[in-house]
Design an enzyme around this catalytic site. Structure first.
Site, short mmCIF file in Angstrom:
data_model
loop_
_atom_site.label_atom_id
_atom_site.label_comp_id
_atom_site.label_asym_id
_atom_site.label_seq_id
_atom_site.Cartn_x
_atom_site.Cartn_y
_atom_site.Cartn_z
N SER A 9 91.48 -17.03 18.42
CA SER A 9 90.51 -16.36 17.52
C SER A 9 89.39 -16.91 16.82
CB SER A 9 90.84 -15.04 17.01
OG SER A 9 89.79 -14.34 16.04
N HIS A 34 88.77 -15.93 21.95
CA HIS A 34 88.61 -14.71 21.45
C HIS A 34 87.60 -14.50 20.36
CE1 HIS A 34 90.21 -10.52 20.66
NE2 HIS A 34 90.01 -10.73 19.61
N ASP A 36 85.54 -12.17 17.92
CA ASP A 36 85.47 -11.17 17.14
C ASP A 36 84.14 -10.33 16.78
OD1 ASP A 36 88.29 -9.91 17.00
OD2 ASP A 36 88.69 -11.70 16.09
N MET A 38 82.11 -7.68 14.40
CA MET A 38 82.10 -6.66 13.55
C MET A 38 80.78 -6.27 12.92
SD MET A 38 85.56 -8.09 11.55
CE MET A 38 87.06 -8.70 12.21
N HIS A 67 85.83 -9.10 21.73
CA HIS A 67 86.13 -7.96 21.10
C HIS A 67 85.26 -7.21 20.23
CE1 HIS A 67 89.67 -6.30 18.18
NE2 HIS A 67 88.92 -5.26 18.83
N MET A 69 84.11 -4.70 17.63
CA MET A 69 84.53 -3.72 16.62
C MET A 69 83.36 -3.12 16.08
SD MET A 69 87.86 -6.22 15.18
CE MET A 69 87.01 -7.37 16.06
N MET A 138 95.77 -3.10 19.38
CA MET A 138 95.74 -3.81 18.36
C MET A 138 97.21 -3.79 17.57
SD MET A 138 92.73 -4.80 17.88
CE MET A 138 93.16 -5.64 16.16
N GLY A 143 89.63 -5.65 11.63
CA GLY A 143 88.63 -6.00 10.51
C GLY A 143 88.82 -7.20 9.83
N PHE A 144 89.97 -7.59 9.79
CA PHE A 144 90.40 -8.71 9.04
C PHE A 144 91.39 -9.69 9.67
CE2 PHE A 144 89.03 -5.47 6.18
CZ PHE A 144 87.90 -6.43 5.46
N GLY A 145 91.36 -11.05 9.61
CA GLY A 145 92.43 -11.77 10.26
C GLY A 145 93.42 -11.78 9.11
N GLY A 146 94.86 -12.48 9.45
CA GLY A 146 95.65 -12.73 8.34
C GLY A 146 96.47 -11.64 7.96
N ASP A 176 96.63 -8.17 19.73
CA ASP A 176 95.69 -8.82 18.70
C ASP A 176 96.02 -8.33 17.26
OD1 ASP A 176 93.51 -10.11 17.43
OD2 ASP A 176 92.09 -8.59 18.29
N GLY A 177 96.41 -9.52 16.39
CA GLY A 177 96.89 -9.25 15.03
C GLY A 177 98.20 -9.74 14.78
N GLY A 178 98.29 -10.61 13.78
CA GLY A 178 99.35 -10.98 13.34
C GLY A 178 100.56 -11.55 14.35
N GLY A 198 94.70 -15.85 15.48
CA GLY A 198 93.79 -16.53 14.74
C GLY A 198 94.24 -17.42 13.66
N SER A 199 94.70 -16.70 12.49
CA SER A 199 95.26 -17.36 11.06
C SER A 199 96.37 -18.28 11.75
CB SER A 199 95.58 -16.61 10.17
OG SER A 199 96.11 -15.60 10.70
C1 DX5 Z 1 91.25 -8.58 13.51
C2 DX5 Z 1 90.73 -9.29 14.86
C3 DX5 Z 1 91.47 -10.35 15.00
C4 DX5 Z 1 91.82 -11.41 14.36
C5 DX5 Z 1 93.23 -11.80 14.52
O1 DX5 Z 1 90.47 -7.47 13.43
O2 DX5 Z 1 90.57 -8.63 15.96
O3 DX5 Z 1 91.24 -10.94 16.48
O4 DX5 Z 1 91.05 -12.47 14.50
O5 DX5 Z 1 93.71 -12.72 13.40
P1 DX5 Z 1 95.30 -12.93 13.09
O6 DX5 Z 1 95.82 -13.65 14.11
O7 DX5 Z 1 95.02 -13.87 11.81
O8 DX5 Z 1 95.78 -11.69 12.86
ZN ZN Z 2 89.96 -9.30 17.72
#
Ligand code: DX5
Ligand code: ZN
Length: 219
Positions: A9, A34, A36, A38, A67, A69, A138, A143-146, A176-178, A198-199
């Site tokens: 991501s 990927h 994102d 927003m 993606h 959002m 999801m 909304g946020f990475g990490g 997607d996420g974590g 992502g992170s």
């Molecule tokens: C969150 C995004 C994700 C995000 C994932 O809203 O849709 O794509 O980049 O980030 P990580 O892998 O850090 O959870």
């Molecule tokens: Zn995403």
């Protein structure tokens, strides 16, 4: 039939150096980028829009997995098609017209994806599954990475995989996420085959992290 695909991501990358970051993703052997989007309305954060995707397009040959959002995603279908998006994935919670919006994405020449927030049941998309190339589950609130992976989502992945089999359909299941070297294997076991990270990927050496994810997938 459902081949594994890794989707770093770009949300976790350095926004001042997209060209370099895209080259790092390409060199890592990932299948997708990927992206994102927003809008500060559907989710409480703002990232970037179709013009930024268009500027990235010449710098990567990988599949652009967008993606969205955003509220009322149907208003952005044409601009994302023009920008060079390959897959446009939209939230079922973001429009009262999910069926029509997915039809329009396909008519614009992109692959269509539908995405569920953690609190949204699989039943909300049962009647659009014939239209989609990808279902995104999801595994954090968008909304946020990490953020930390929500383990209850494994059951939802299993549920959508079972429904796909019952209906004889062939869409990909994305998570997607974590996602990291531990959670990726759990989601694969549950039935996912497209993995956004992502992170985890950008907090280290991109090529090494992607290789570690691939090893975790191949057990
Ligand atoms: C969150 C995004 C994700 C995000 C994932 O809203 O849709 O794509 O980049 O980030 P990580 O892998 O850090 O959870
Ligand atoms: Zn995403």
């Amino acid at each position: 039939m459902f081949t594994d695909k890794l989707a770093p991501s770009i949300l976790a990358a350095d926004y001042a150096n997209f060209e370099t970051e895209l080259k790092r993703i390409d060199a890592s052997g990932s299948e997708y980028v990927h992206i994102d989007i927003m809008d500060g309305h559907f989710v409480p954060n703002i990232s970037f829009g179709a013009d930024v995707v268009a500027s990235m397009r010449p710098h990567s040959k990988l599949v652009f997995d967008c993606h969205l959002m955003v509220s009322n995603p149907e208003q952005y279908i044409e601009s994302f098609a023009r920008a060079g998006a390959d897959i446009m994935t939209i939230h079922v919670e973001a429009t009262p017209h999910i069926h029509g919006a997915l039809q329009k994405i396909k008519a614009a020449g992109m692959k269509a994806g539908v995405v569920l927030n953690p609190g949204t049941p699989v039943a909300s998309i049962t009647h659009v599954l014939e239209l989609v190339d990808q279902v995104l589950i999801m595994t954090v609130n968008p909304g946020f990475g990490g953020q930390a992976f929500i383990p209850e989502m494994l059951e939802k992945i299993e549920e959508i995989a079972k429904l796909r089999e019952q209906k004889g359909l062939a869409f990909d299941i994305e998570v997607d996420g974590g996602i990291d070297d531990q959670t990726i294997a759990l989601t694969k076991k549950a039935g996912a085959n497209v993995f956004v990270a992502g992170s985890y990927v950008f907090k280290g050496d991109v090529a090494k992290r992607v290789a570690t994810l691939r090893e975790a997938l191949n057990g």
